[in-house]
Design an enzyme around this catalytic site. Structure first.
Site, PDB file in Angstrom:
ATOM      1  N   ALA A 137       2.047  -0.002   9.420  1.00 14.32           N
ATOM      2  CA  ALA A 137       0.755  -0.424   9.909  1.00 14.32           C
ATOM      3  C   ALA A 137      -0.476  -0.227   8.906  1.00 14.32           C
ATOM      4  CB  ALA A 137       0.591   0.345  11.297  1.00 14.32           C
ATOM      5  N   ALA A 138      -1.226  -1.115   8.570  1.00 21.21           N
ATOM      6  CA  ALA A 138      -2.325  -1.141   7.852  1.00 21.21           C
ATOM      7  C   ALA A 138      -3.507  -2.181   8.117  1.00 21.21           C
ATOM      8  CB  ALA A 138      -1.949  -1.126   6.293  1.00 21.21           C
ATOM      9  N   ARG A 139      -4.624  -1.897   7.660  1.00 19.97           N
ATOM     10  CA  ARG A 139      -5.723  -2.848   7.738  1.00 19.97           C
ATOM     11  C   ARG A 139      -5.602  -3.376   6.452  1.00 19.97           C
ATOM     12  NH1 ARG A 139     -11.238  -4.020   6.578  1.00 19.97           N
ATOM     13  NH2 ARG A 139     -12.113  -4.834   8.338  1.00 19.97           N
ATOM     14  N   ALA A 148      15.927  -5.578  24.325  1.00 19.89           N
ATOM     15  CA  ALA A 148      17.064  -4.923  24.878  1.00 19.89           C
ATOM     16  C   ALA A 148      17.336  -3.772  24.077  1.00 19.89           C
ATOM     17  CB  ALA A 148      18.290  -5.870  25.126  1.00 19.89           C
ATOM     18  N   TYR A 167      -9.369  -1.744  -0.343  1.00 20.37           N
ATOM     19  CA  TYR A 167      -8.168  -1.786   0.114  1.00 20.37           C
ATOM     20  C   TYR A 167      -7.110  -0.783  -0.889  1.00 20.37           C
ATOM     21  CZ  TYR A 167      -3.330  -3.125   1.293  1.00 20.37           C
ATOM     22  OH  TYR A 167      -1.966  -3.161   1.711  1.00 20.37           O
ATOM     23  N   LYS A 212      -5.503   2.783  -0.049  1.00 22.71           N
ATOM     24  CA  LYS A 212      -3.900   3.375   0.013  1.00 22.71           C
ATOM     25  C   LYS A 212      -3.748   4.389  -1.225  1.00 22.71           C
ATOM     26  CE  LYS A 212      -1.614   0.453   2.378  1.00 22.71           C
ATOM     27  NZ  LYS A 212      -0.555   0.684   3.558  1.00 22.71           N
TER      28      LYS A 212
END
Length: 318
Positions: A69-71, A39, A140, A144
């Site tokens: 958001a990221a893998r 809502a 990873y 980044k």
């Protein structure tokens, strides 16, 4: 202010939306598929994040993007395959969003990076700062790091305000993975040979991280800055387990096995990385973050652990 939060169903993204909405901000949540409408929070469907994603329908009126958001999880794949997969989402997908945001008039881009950009471990008393001494080596961390470099270039070329935040391990209600396993160890009363670990680890309670994210979304001094974050209270593995036991009102069942013995045993069974995770140090220096943004972690380590434990105690550890 209208913000777009990517990764809105994730551990951090969900809390960003909750705390931003509590401030009265206009929140837009990126989801991979349409979900039940909230809502208060509007949703926008962006099913895939990569170098070709079209974000135009999600950016109308948006003043700030909080890109969570990221893998994250590496599955059964080679390092080369992982590098490609992480790069596609975490690097190319991030830069695609930033370029479109700049072109469509978004003012600020807050990027949730990772302390893995700095490295995996530190010596006790030698915490990481925002300066990276050498590029990361794992897929990873590399994804980044490359995203940070690309965002800096986009900021220089377009005038987009970019803010980079590198958290260490994040904990809080609903935490999963290794931290959840640790909570289960304590809950079950399993004796652990971890009563004499003298390392130091920086952790960050999720509300402290999100408070910094929202501060960085509006603070003038955050523009084009890189900020490390923690609870400001570093603990050893032994201290962490004892704190969890106290919060659970359980007796600590930690055996005072010398750290060197644990490291030797792990090496002999061919798993030295396990000892490194349990015994290694990883500290971050948040003094520059505090000074530049006039920011202090609002939740103490003790309260953060108690809040996390209270949300966990009813869960099954089977």
């Amino acid at each position: 202010m209208k913000i777009l939060v990517t990764g809105s169903s994730g551990f951090v993204g969900k809390r960003v939306l909750d705390m931003a909405a509590a401030k009265g901000w206009d929140c837009l949540a990126q989801v991979r598929k349409a979900a039940t409408k909230n809502a208060i929070i509007e949703e926008v469907t962006v099913p895939v994040i990569n170098a070709a994603t079209d974000w135009s329908h999600a950016l109308t009126g948006v003043e700030c993007i909080v890109h969570c958001a990221a893998r994250v999880h590496q599955m059964q794949e080679s390092e080369a395959e992982a590098l490609v997969a992480y790069n596609e989402v975490n690097t190319l997908g991030t830069l695609q969003l930033a370029r479109q945001a700049a072109a469509l008039g978004v003012k600020r881009f807050v990027f949730l990076s990772s302390i893995k950009v700095n490295g995996e471990y530190t010596d006790v008393g030698s915490p990481f700062t925002a300066q990276v001494s050498q590029p990361p080596s794992d897929p990873y961390g590399t994804s980044k790091y490359d995203a940070e470099i690309g965002l800096t270039q986009i900021a220089q070329e377009t005038g987009l305000d970019v803010v980079i935040i590198r958290p260490p391990l994040v904990y809080g209600p609903g935490v999963k993975a290794n931290f959840q396993s640790m909570l289960c160890w304590v809950k079950k009363g399993i004796p652990l040979p971890l009563g004499a670990i003298n390392n130091k680890r920086s952790l960050v309670f999720i509300d402290n991280l999100v408070d910094l994210i929202l501060t960085a979304a509006v603070h003038n001094n955050a523009v084009n800055g890189t900020f490390l974050v923690s609870d400001g209270h570093d603990v050893s593995t032994t201290e962490l387990l004892n704190a969890v036991a106290v919060a659970m009102d359980k007796s600590s069942r930690l055996l005072p096995i010398p750290m060197a013995w644990i490291q030797l045993a792990a090496k002999l069974v061919g798993k030295p990385q396990i000892a490194q995770r349990l015994c290694g140090s990883l500290q971050v220096d948040i003094s520059e973050t505090q000074k530049k943004l006039n920011w202090t972690p609002p939740v103490s380590f003790a309260v953060g652990i108690k809040t996390t434990v209270d949300s966990f105690v009813g869960n099954s550890c089977d």
